[in-house]
Scaffold this active site. Structure first.
Site, PDB file in Angstrom:
ATOM      1  CE  LYS A   1     -28.880   3.580 -28.855  1.00 45.43           C
ATOM      2  NZ  LYS A   1     -29.147   2.585 -29.909  1.00 45.43           N
TER       3      LYS A   1
ATOM      4  CG  ASP B   1     -25.402   4.018 -27.632  1.00 47.60           C
ATOM      5  OD1 ASP B   1     -25.152   5.117 -28.171  1.00 47.60           O
ATOM      6  OD2 ASP B   1     -25.586   2.968 -28.276  1.00 47.60           O
TER       7      ASP B   1
ATOM      8  CG  ASP C   1     -27.164   4.349 -32.111  1.00 43.83           C
ATOM      9  OD1 ASP C   1     -26.567   4.199 -31.027  1.00 43.83           O
ATOM     10  OD2 ASP C   1     -28.349   4.020 -32.291  1.00 43.83           O
TER      11      ASP C   1
ATOM     12  NE  ARG D   1     -20.749  -1.324 -35.459  1.00 47.43           N
ATOM     13  CZ  ARG D   1     -21.747  -1.705 -36.248  1.00 47.43           C
ATOM     14  NH1 ARG D   1     -21.543  -1.857 -37.536  1.00 47.43           N
ATOM     15  NH2 ARG D   1     -22.938  -1.953 -35.750  1.00 47.43           N
TER      16      ARG D   1
HETATM   17  N1  BES Z   1     -26.037  -0.167 -27.928  1.00 42.37           N
HETATM   18  C1  BES Z   1     -26.659  -0.331 -29.186  1.00 42.37           C
HETATM   19  C2  BES Z   1     -27.222  -1.744 -29.395  1.00 42.37           C
HETATM   20  C3  BES Z   1     -28.326  -2.169 -28.475  1.00 42.37           C
HETATM   21  C4  BES Z   1     -29.639  -2.047 -28.863  1.00 42.37           C
HETATM   22  C5  BES Z   1     -28.035  -2.754 -27.252  1.00 42.37           C
HETATM   23  C6  BES Z   1     -30.649  -2.458 -28.009  1.00 42.37           C
HETATM   24  C7  BES Z   1     -29.051  -3.170 -26.411  1.00 42.37           C
HETATM   25  C8  BES Z   1     -30.355  -3.026 -26.793  1.00 42.37           C
HETATM   26  C9  BES Z   1     -25.661  -0.060 -30.325  1.00 42.37           C
HETATM   27  O1  BES Z   1     -24.663   0.860 -30.034  1.00 42.37           O
HETATM   28  C10 BES Z   1     -26.437   0.455 -31.486  1.00 42.37           C
HETATM   29  O2  BES Z   1     -27.088   1.439 -31.339  1.00 42.37           O
HETATM   30  N2  BES Z   1     -26.360  -0.239 -32.600  1.00 42.37           N
HETATM   31  C11 BES Z   1     -27.063   0.149 -33.777  1.00 42.37           C
HETATM   32  C12 BES Z   1     -26.153  -0.110 -34.958  1.00 42.37           C
HETATM   33  C13 BES Z   1     -26.639   0.493 -36.256  1.00 42.37           C
HETATM   34  C14 BES Z   1     -26.630   1.993 -36.178  1.00 42.37           C
HETATM   35  C15 BES Z   1     -25.756   0.022 -37.377  1.00 42.37           C
HETATM   36  C16 BES Z   1     -28.325  -0.691 -33.863  1.00 42.37           C
HETATM   37  O3  BES Z   1     -28.305  -1.861 -33.484  1.00 42.37           O
HETATM   38  O4  BES Z   1     -29.351  -0.154 -34.305  1.00 42.37           O
HETATM   39 ZN    ZN Z   2     -24.120   1.005 -28.026  1.00 41.68          ZN
HETATM   40 ZN    ZN Z   3     -25.230   2.864 -30.384  1.00 41.33          ZN
END
Ligand code: BES
Ligand code: ZN
Ligand code: ZN
Length: 490
Positions: free
Chosen positions: A269, A262, A339, A343
């Site tokens: 990121k 990701d 990101d 979902r």
């Molecule tokens: N894979 C990440 C979540 C994650 C963060 C998993 C740290 C393990 C460790 C997910 O896809 C993500 O990036 N989520 C975002 C959502 C936001 C953009 C609404 C997040 O949590 O910042």
């Molecule tokens: Zn993710």
């Molecule tokens: Zn993500």
């Protein structure tokens, strides 16, 4: 790993090392301590009593005291491991104590290690066996000189063949999950994950169906496919089926997020946040591990495991902010952040899961950083559309000693937050508050009325720092919980 029932008394057991479990506030001679503790003390002419007397050994949780070549003991080393207070001892502590001891002993190559953990109950012993197997496997898959060397064999005192076999099946399945998560993202991507899943299926008699890019397109998985568009790697959907129950018995569906890397996509990121993102397929890897464990344990249940596999990258065809995707269910989704891709993947996988007519669904996903803000790095977030089903899952987690905590899904508060001006829904909430819940609210749109529990494993799936029982890296958290759920299935 070969685990054999140990039939010799502790002092006479010929092993490179013997692990001895000791509870806090118990003296070898007070009649409460496990018989092996009394035996070891007697054989060493009161050495343990002396060390406890002088407070060198307190029996605190995961305290390790190596006694090298103690007189009166055939083994080269007696490793005393603290089990904490007896009243608080449970399969979770048992797993970690055995893992901590195994981790320390696996620092050197050893042929035979014997465990005399104490007068533990069958579920505690099973967890300890799994812990011992997990503890001697590190995350350093690509170091020439490994930090951990799995033992040649384990001898286990005070148990039975069935418990040892079950603990082995669970521990080895956890190591499968852990290895897949710990592998670099250029080795494990959707296609290679699917190949590994097919091999697991073949070895354990699971039916295996793999949807490639063409099939996913034919099935109109527009939400999942959008995430995959920025990557040079094609997406896959793996469906594994285990038939342990009668053909018409209610079916459990396990659904896993399998983002093999990701990057965040165009909502890129920063480096720090991206570094561990090979772990973003931990949900899928846990589903695969759990399917293997359930098959090896021959549980009388029907389970379908679905793993949605994509890589979230920034290539020229990447999906964009403002894009409107049409999910397999027909719902339209406005993309506000690439990101928030997990979902989008799960939206379609959950929809495919519904085709299987499951009685109940559990999904596992490293879904949100917000869940880590809410609960820290060691507790899984649980969210549901059906309280009794969530209670069942949380009860299983409690019984095996895996920390999990429920977050609310109050419709009046959160339903508003995923509405879009352009499409049916958008893929983020309003602002960042309650992000774990708004993510779950999004998923809820795709499970209709089927009882569903969502497990956000973003925190505990991948340990960034070492713990007494682990060098860090993948943990395979919730796999033991899934097995516990499957065991009580009705
Ligand atoms: N894979 C990440 C979540 C994650 C963060 C998993 C740290 C393990 C460790 C997910 O896809 C993500 O990036 N989520 C975002 C959502 C936001 C953009 C609404 C997040 O949590 O910042
Ligand atoms: Zn993710
Ligand atoms: Zn993500």
């Amino acid at each position: 790993m070969n685990i054999i029932l140990c039939s010799t008394p502790l002092a006479q057991t010929a092993a490179d090392a013997v692990v001895l479990g000791i509870f806090a506030n118990e003296k070898p001679s007070d009649g409460k301590a496990p018989p092996a503790v009394a035996a070891a003390d007697k054989a060493t002419d009161g050495l343990l009593s002396k060390l406890i007397e002088r407070e060198e050994i307190a029996g605190k949780k995961f305290e390790l005291t190596p006694l090298l070549a103690p007189p009166g003991i055939a083994a080269g080393q007696l490793l005393v491991v603290g089990l904490g207070e007896r009243e608080k001892f449970n399969p979770g502590v048992s797993f970690r104590a055995a893992a901590a001891a195994a981790k320390q002993l696996a620092g050197k190559k050893r042929k035979t290690v014997a465990f005399f953990l104490g007068d533990t109950k069958a579920d505690q012993t099973e967890a300890a066996v799994a812990g011992a197997i997990v503890g001697c496997q590190g995350q350093d898959l690509y170091r020439a000189e490994k930090k951990r060397q799995p033992f040649g064999e384990i001898l286990w005192a005070g148990s039975d063949e069935k418990t040892l076999a079950a603990g082995t099946a669970i521990g080895e399945s956890m190591n499968l999950t852990r290895r897949l998560v710990n592998e670099p993202p250029d080795n494990i991507y959707p296609e290679t994950f699917a190949t590994q899943a097919r091999e697991v299926a073949k070895a354990h008699n699971l039916a295996c169906e793999i949807w490639d890019q063409a099939r996913l397109e034919k099935e109109r998985c527009g939400s999942l496919l959008a995430v995959a568009r920025g990557s040079a790697r094609e997406a896959r959907l793996v469906i594994l089926r285990y038939h342990g129950g009668s053909p018409d018995a209610p079916k459990l569906a396990l659904v896993g997020k399998g983002v093999t890397f990701d990057s965040g996509g165009l909502s890129l990121k920063p480096t720090d946040g991206m570094l561990t993102m090979k772990c973003d397929m931990a949900g899928a890897a846990t589903v695969l591990g759990a399917m293997q464990a359930i098959a090896r344990l021959k549980l009388p249940i029907n389970v379908v495991g679905l793993m949605g596999l994509v890589e979230n990258m920034t290539g020229p065809a990447a999906f964009k902010l403002g894009d409107v995707l049409t999910a397999r269910s027909g719902k339209t989704i406005e993309v506000h952040n690439t990101d928030a891709e997990g979902r989008l993947v799960l939206a379609d996988v959950l929809n495919v899961a519904l085709d299987e007519k499951p009685a109940k669904i559990i999904d596992l996903a490293t879904l949100t950083g917000a869940c880590m803000v809410a609960l820290g790095t060691e507790t899984v977030g649980a969210m549901t559309n059906n309280q009794p089903w969530c209670d069942t899952v949380l009860d299983a987690a409690r019984r095996v000693g895996e920390p999990a905590w429920q977050l609310p899904m109050t419709p009046e508060i959160y339903d508003e937050q995923i509405k879009s001006d352009v499409a049916d829904i958008k893929n983020v909430g309003e602002g960042r508050w309650g992000g774990a819940i708004t993510a779950a609210k999004f998923l809820e749109q795709f499970v209709h009325d089927v009882p569903w529990t969502h497990l956000d494993i973003a925190g505990p799936a991948f340990l960034e720092k070492p713990k007494p029982w682990s060098d860090g890296g993948a943990s395979a958290c919730m796999l033991r919980t899934l097995v516990a759920v499957a065991r009580r299935w009705k």
